[in-house]
Enzyme design. Structure first.
Site, mmCIF file in Angstrom:
data_model
loop_
_atom_site.group_PDB
_atom_site.id
_atom_site.type_symbol
_atom_site.label_atom_id
_atom_site.label_comp_id
_atom_site.label_asym_id
_atom_site.label_seq_id
_atom_site.Cartn_x
_atom_site.Cartn_y
_atom_site.Cartn_z
ATOM 1 N N ARG A 103 0.981 -1.258 0.203
ATOM 2 C CA ARG A 103 0.055 -0.098 -0.084
ATOM 3 C C ARG A 103 0.853 1.236 0.042
ATOM 4 O O ARG A 103 1.923 1.335 0.461
ATOM 5 C CB ARG A 103 -0.803 0.069 1.199
ATOM 6 C CG ARG A 103 -1.970 1.064 1.230
ATOM 7 C CD ARG A 103 -2.937 0.518 2.359
ATOM 8 N NE ARG A 103 -3.783 1.669 2.830
ATOM 9 C CZ ARG A 103 -4.862 2.083 2.230
ATOM 10 N NH1 ARG A 103 -5.350 1.805 0.838
ATOM 11 N NH2 ARG A 103 -5.664 3.070 2.838
ATOM 12 N N THR A 378 -11.785 0.788 -6.338
ATOM 13 C CA THR A 378 -10.784 -0.232 -6.131
ATOM 14 C C THR A 378 -11.123 -1.434 -6.585
ATOM 15 O O THR A 378 -12.090 -1.643 -7.273
ATOM 16 C CB THR A 378 -10.899 -0.610 -4.373
ATOM 17 O OG1 THR A 378 -10.684 0.777 -3.756
ATOM 18 C CG2 THR A 378 -10.103 -1.754 -3.787
HETATM 19 N N1 GLY Z 1 -8.863 3.243 -0.543
HETATM 20 C C1 GLY Z 1 -9.707 2.186 0.008
HETATM 21 C C2 GLY Z 1 -9.190 1.417 1.147
HETATM 22 O O1 GLY Z 1 -7.949 1.187 0.981
HETATM 23 O O2 GLY Z 1 -9.703 0.972 1.925
#
Ligand code: GLY
Length: 579
Positions: A103, A378
């Site tokens: 991430r 997403t």
């Molecule tokens: N951007 C959405 C998440 O990571 O929960």
């Protein structure tokens, strides 16, 4: 919960409502897709084909996941990416599991108050649009770590399909164009993004048009040839840093050079004998799914029935309590001491159950923690190979098309993941999440996520691979698919398609899908004190696989297909593909 008490509650609820269902309701859905050797379920049909071809060539599920990740960056540009980040949960054929965190991280120059004006109020759009919203991307490093450690094929082999789709283009169908038209105005603001995703006349691409992305093809080719250094230490990083500096961002070359993937122990819990393996912090996903499941384990959901007022009541209350914990206690494990073992404790779940009034809605304000002062955004894909290696990947640009910016010459859309941080405690983000200090912005920190790539196992064997986009709803979407299969006996397609509910503590509203509950159920819930909102549309597109049959009943009978895949009927362009 003690069985006597459970039975009493169930019985008294049934009497109170006088409307307890005699049988569970079932979603009307197409049949799941069958496969004997492998299954790939993604949000774009070309990416599913890429994954299946890798499996057929002898690659394992990790190889397929890497190839799919790169392919989606081309054919599903609103969420597939190399300019964002994500998570990969792997359950190996020997039963071991691991988790890769790739991430985004906050830039080194990020500060806690970077999105606030001089009066301390959030500046509208600052964490969502343009370069200031961009976190340091992790996808390229993540895919290469996965391939090097757990894959079997070369980077060149795995990236070739993506490069070809970028170079030669692909024909857009209805599902592809829907996301483009919805974001046209935003993309038009960035000339480099507009040059790729809008036609020369400024209009959106139409069904049947071919989307060609030569700059992205060149970036992918450079990564294929030279590895992640081409992205993190070469011309791509330079181009992004230059554009960021020129357009109000704070990204520096050092941010890219320092980026490192984390390999973490996944979160695991047992729900009615099934082992759930999912995302640990910096995602809240696995912890909160497990916390909710632990609470629900004390209620006879199967008896109460799918979609009944009793079931919705206990699910919403479990969600309400768990999201308070999500929003106040969890954050990046390098910065925050996450109380994971407390939140996963079955005794803690019992404490929550004891606080749930069997007849009345809870009140979120009463659960205020101390110290408080998707969807297309997403994408998730699920893969299993012939050996039984299962891979669940959820990765994201955060908002649809991320920050809506592309550095000149790169073809790479950049994320707006910084919005997932707490800008100011108590102020809602893109998903309406009201979060606390644990998720405050700090340099190199990763914003708290809800992404929940999950593998469920039974008796030491893979049982289900599942996950979804949907922002803060990812958790409840994934949870409901699991509960629908295990408690309500739905097949994997029905479990994914079934109408959903969502509650996230604040706002104190139960989101329901239009026509998701019957008017009489809605009346019962309103009578208990719930505020229901059927108007929102961010319900995510789950992608799942069930092993050994399409449903528990078929698995128990024996004789079902080995792999049963389902892409959400809400997904416009996805496909489950087996072989
Ligand atoms: N951007 C959405 C998440 O990571 O929960």
């Amino acid at each position: 919960m003690h069985p006597t008490r459970r039975t009493l509650i169930a019985a008294s609820l049934s009497i109170a409502f006088a409307l307890a269902p005699l049988t569970s309701i079932f979603a009307a859905s197409p049949a799941p897709v069958k496969g004997e050797h492998g299954m790939v379920v993604t949000a774009q049909h070309l990416a599913s084909e890429v994954g299946v071809e890798v499996l057929k060539k002898g690659g394992n599920a990790v190889d397929a996941a890497v190839a799919v990740g790169y392919a989606l960056a081309v054919v599903y540009p609103n969420a597939g990416n190399i300019g964002g980040g994500g998570f990969m949960t792997i359950r190996f054929k020997d039963g071991k599991s691991t988790f890769l965190d790739f991430r985004e991280r906050a830039p080194l120059a990020a500060t806690k108050t970077m999105y606030l004006d001089k009066d301390g109020n959030p500046v509208k759009g600052a964490s969502l649009d343009g370069y200031l919203a961009v976190g340091v991307p992790g996808s390229v490093a993540g895919f290469e770590t996965a391939r090097e450690k757990y894959g079997t094929l070369s980077r060149q082999d795995l990236m070739a399909p993506a490069i070809n789709y970028a170079k030669d283009g692909f024909i857009l169908d209805q599902g592809d164009t829907a996301s483009f038209s919805g974001s046209a105005a935003r993309l038009a603001k960035d000339p480099a993004a507009a040059a790729i995703f809008l036609k020369p006349d400024g209009k959106s691409y139409a069904i049947g048009d071919r989307l060609i992305q030569p700059d992205l093809a060149a970036s992918l080719a450079a990564i294929s040839e030279k590895g992640p250094d081409a992205f993190y230490k070469g011309a791509i990083a330079d181009a992004i840093v230059k554009a960021s500096g020129a357009k109000g961002g704070i990204l520096a070359r050092q941010d890219f050079e320092q980026y490192a993937v984390r390999e973490l122990k996944p979160v695991t819990c047992f729900y009615r004998g099934y082992e759930v393996t999912s995302s640990p912090p910096p995602s809240s996903g696995g912890v909160i799914i497990c916390e909710i499941l632990n609470v629900l384990e004390g209620y006879p959901l199967s008896y109460l029935g799918a979609g009944s007022a009793e079931t919705v009541h206990v699910m919403v209350e479990a969600m309400r309590h768990a999201y308070v914990d999500r929003n106040s206690a969890l954050g990046d494990p390098d910065f925050v001491d996450n109380p994971v073992s407390k939140l996963l404790d079955k005794t803690y779940a019992k404490d929550i159950r004891d606080r749930i009034d069997p007849f009345r809605a809870g009140v979120s304000q009463d659960l205020m923690p101390k110290g408080f002062g998707e969807s297309k955004e997403t994408t998730h894909y699920s893969i299993i190979d012939n050996d039984g290696n299962a891979v669940a990947v959820t990765y994201t640009l955060n908002g649809s098309f991320g920050a809506g910016v592309v550095a000149d010459g790169t073809g790479i859309l950049l994320n707006n993941e910084m919005d997932d941080f707490t800008q100011k405690p108590g102020v809602p983000n893109l998903y309406g999440l009201v979060q606390g200090e644990a998720n405050a912005i700090q340099p190199k920190k990763t914003p708290l996520s809800s992404m929940s790539p999950t593998v469920v196992a039974k008796d030491g064997k893979p049982f289900m691979v599942i996950g979804s986009p949907g922002g803060s709803r990812i958790i409840t979407i994934t949870l409901e698919a699991i509960v629908n299969v295990i408690d309500h006996g739905m097949n994997i397609q029905e479990a994914i398609d079934a109408p959903r509910i969502h509650h996230q503590w604040l706002p104190d509203t139960v989101y329901i899908e239009p026509f998701g509950l019957s008017p009489d159920t809605e009346k019962l819930l309103a009578g208990m004190g719930y505020h229901l909102d059927p108007s929102s549309t961010t319900w995510g597109q789950a992608a799942g696989i069930l092993v050994g049959g399409k449903s528990l009943a078929e698995i128990e009978k024996g004789g079902g297909a080995r792999y049963n895949g389902a892409i959400d009927s809400r997904a416009a362009s996805g496909e489950a593909l087996g072989y």
